[in-house]
Scaffold this motif. Sequence first.
Motif, PDB file in Angstrom:
ATOM      1  N   THR A 294      34.110  49.661  35.498  1.00 48.34           N
ATOM      2  CA  THR A 294      34.961  48.525  36.193  1.00 48.34           C
ATOM      3  C   THR A 294      35.147  48.910  37.771  1.00 48.34           C
ATOM      4  OG1 THR A 294      36.927  49.205  35.343  1.00 48.34           O
ATOM      5  CG2 THR A 294      35.786  47.231  34.246  1.00 48.34           C
ATOM      6  N   TYR A 295      35.515  50.294  37.974  1.00 45.44           N
ATOM      7  CA  TYR A 295      35.771  51.060  39.208  1.00 45.44           C
ATOM      8  C   TYR A 295      34.448  50.845  39.936  1.00 45.44           C
ATOM      9  CZ  TYR A 295      37.757  53.983  42.783  1.00 45.44           C
ATOM     10  OH  TYR A 295      38.482  54.534  43.889  1.00 45.44           O
ATOM     11  N   ASN A 352      37.543  41.489  36.695  1.00 49.48           N
ATOM     12  CA  ASN A 352      37.417  42.980  36.768  1.00 49.48           C
ATOM     13  C   ASN A 352      38.563  43.882  37.013  1.00 49.48           C
ATOM     14  OD1 ASN A 352      34.900  45.001  37.260  1.00 49.48           O
ATOM     15  ND2 ASN A 352      36.221  45.381  39.100  1.00 49.48           N
ATOM     16  N   SER A 353      39.658  43.183  37.729  1.00 54.48           N
ATOM     17  CA  SER A 353      40.894  44.027  37.756  1.00 54.48           C
ATOM     18  C   SER A 353      41.717  43.905  36.670  1.00 54.48           C
ATOM     19  CB  SER A 353      41.652  43.302  38.830  1.00 54.48           C
ATOM     20  OG  SER A 353      40.996  43.211  40.205  1.00 54.48           O
ATOM     21  N   VAL A 355      40.276  44.129  33.292  1.00 57.15           N
ATOM     22  CA  VAL A 355      39.744  44.945  32.690  1.00 57.15           C
ATOM     23  C   VAL A 355      39.992  46.357  33.084  1.00 57.15           C
ATOM     24  CG1 VAL A 355      37.707  45.941  31.797  1.00 57.15           C
ATOM     25  CG2 VAL A 355      37.775  43.315  31.911  1.00 57.15           C
ATOM     26  N   PHE A 356      39.813  46.752  34.426  1.00 58.79           N
ATOM     27  CA  PHE A 356      40.451  47.768  34.935  1.00 58.79           C
ATOM     28  C   PHE A 356      41.728  48.493  34.635  1.00 58.79           C
ATOM     29  CE2 PHE A 356      41.828  50.436  38.370  1.00 58.79           C
ATOM     30  CZ  PHE A 356      41.246  51.757  38.100  1.00 58.79           C
TER      31      PHE A 356
END
Length: 453
Positions: A294-295, A352-353, A355-356
């Motif tokens: 994810t990063y 995405n944020s 999940v990260f």
Amino acid sequence: MDRLQQVIERGNEDELYRLIEQEADLFDRTFEDPVANTPLHDAADKGQTQVAMEMAILKPSFAQKLNRGGHSPMHLALRKKHYRTARALMTLNPELIRVRGQGGITPLHYVAGEKGDNEEEVQALLELLAEFLCACKSSIEDLTSQCETAVHVAVKNHNLRAFKVLLGWLKRVYPREILNWKDQDGNTVLHIAVLERQPEIIKLLIGHVKVNAKNFQGETVLEIFQANPSGDPGLAKSLRLGCLAGLFSRNLPLSQLLSVEPTLFEKFKFQFGYQDESARDIILLVATLVATATYQVGLTPPGGYWGDNTPDPAANSTVATANSSGVAVENPHQAGNIILNGSKLYQFMALNSTVFLVSILTIWITAVPLLPQTLPVYVLASLAGYSFFSTTVIEFPKSDRTTGDLIVNFCMVLLGLVLVLPLCWHISYRLLTGGTDAARRRVGNLLELKDRK
């Protein structure tokens, strides 16, 4: 038996094997008594290293037997100052360092208490002590019949040089909380140092032990020191400062601690402190892979980045327009901004944020029960999280910056809360469980207590 004694006296291992060929049951017929004086005892007592080693290889059980005096072969070798023989037996089986003899004294206890008659012997004993510690780390946990560790023995025997070796090893290899274990009178190493008036050892211990701990007579170190002053005002001041620093710790008795409701940190540890190490490893591996993926996706979003600024300066303050030929003009942008915009950008960054963030929290949850050992992991994961969200703010197009800031700031605030709360719980937990139990282990490690072998 006379022939065997002659072989031991001469120290000839070839003769030993010739005798075994002639009498196959030589080691079995007379030494079944659990406290028998075996031929290995005789060889170790006489310092016949080669013969002793051959016997220990042929009959390993002899090396752990005690004779009627309560001594193993290694004990006898040490008592007769045959340090080469003791070292040889150690290399054959490091667990021999943990064999308890009379009074529960192990070879490690014996070496820790011996001062030596001259400098050469002192050096030999110190080297042997260091080798024992490195060869069998868990031997430091062994207790005598009076619940004394090797550190207790060194201090009681005023063996400053051995104490320095033990303390230096504890600082480098093993938890220093062993210094807070109590003997049968409830005295820690510091209690004994004060009772025996050993100012050098007291100075070395301050900062590494709990000054406010009480023995079974209810006396703290400072109270013992005041009753038996050593005439060192600087030492008295150091002890007082140590006591003041320890006032923040409640030092509850074990029974009282177990009677109160578990703290939030304890509940957290029991809930998420995975007993199965393989399960913990799998969780950490998956969480790390997800965080990495994810990063990377956050740094390379779909569509990529603008490579230049909007050519028309006026377009930087307007939305997309059309020129005189009806061709659409590009949205206002700057080099380095994400090309993706609008609702699709918000959906992508929010998902995405999230999940990260969840992957970082999973790493934290796995690391928190093992604090303070996992503090570096805790800090590094935090820095990675803040780096990710800071980069995300920079990448947002100016036209979408307000919504992007809201998403990112929410994630960063949540990250901060989850970072701070477990640390606060951990600090309060350590203050509560600052005491030691009756004989040995710290109360603070209830979750990790296992049978020591």
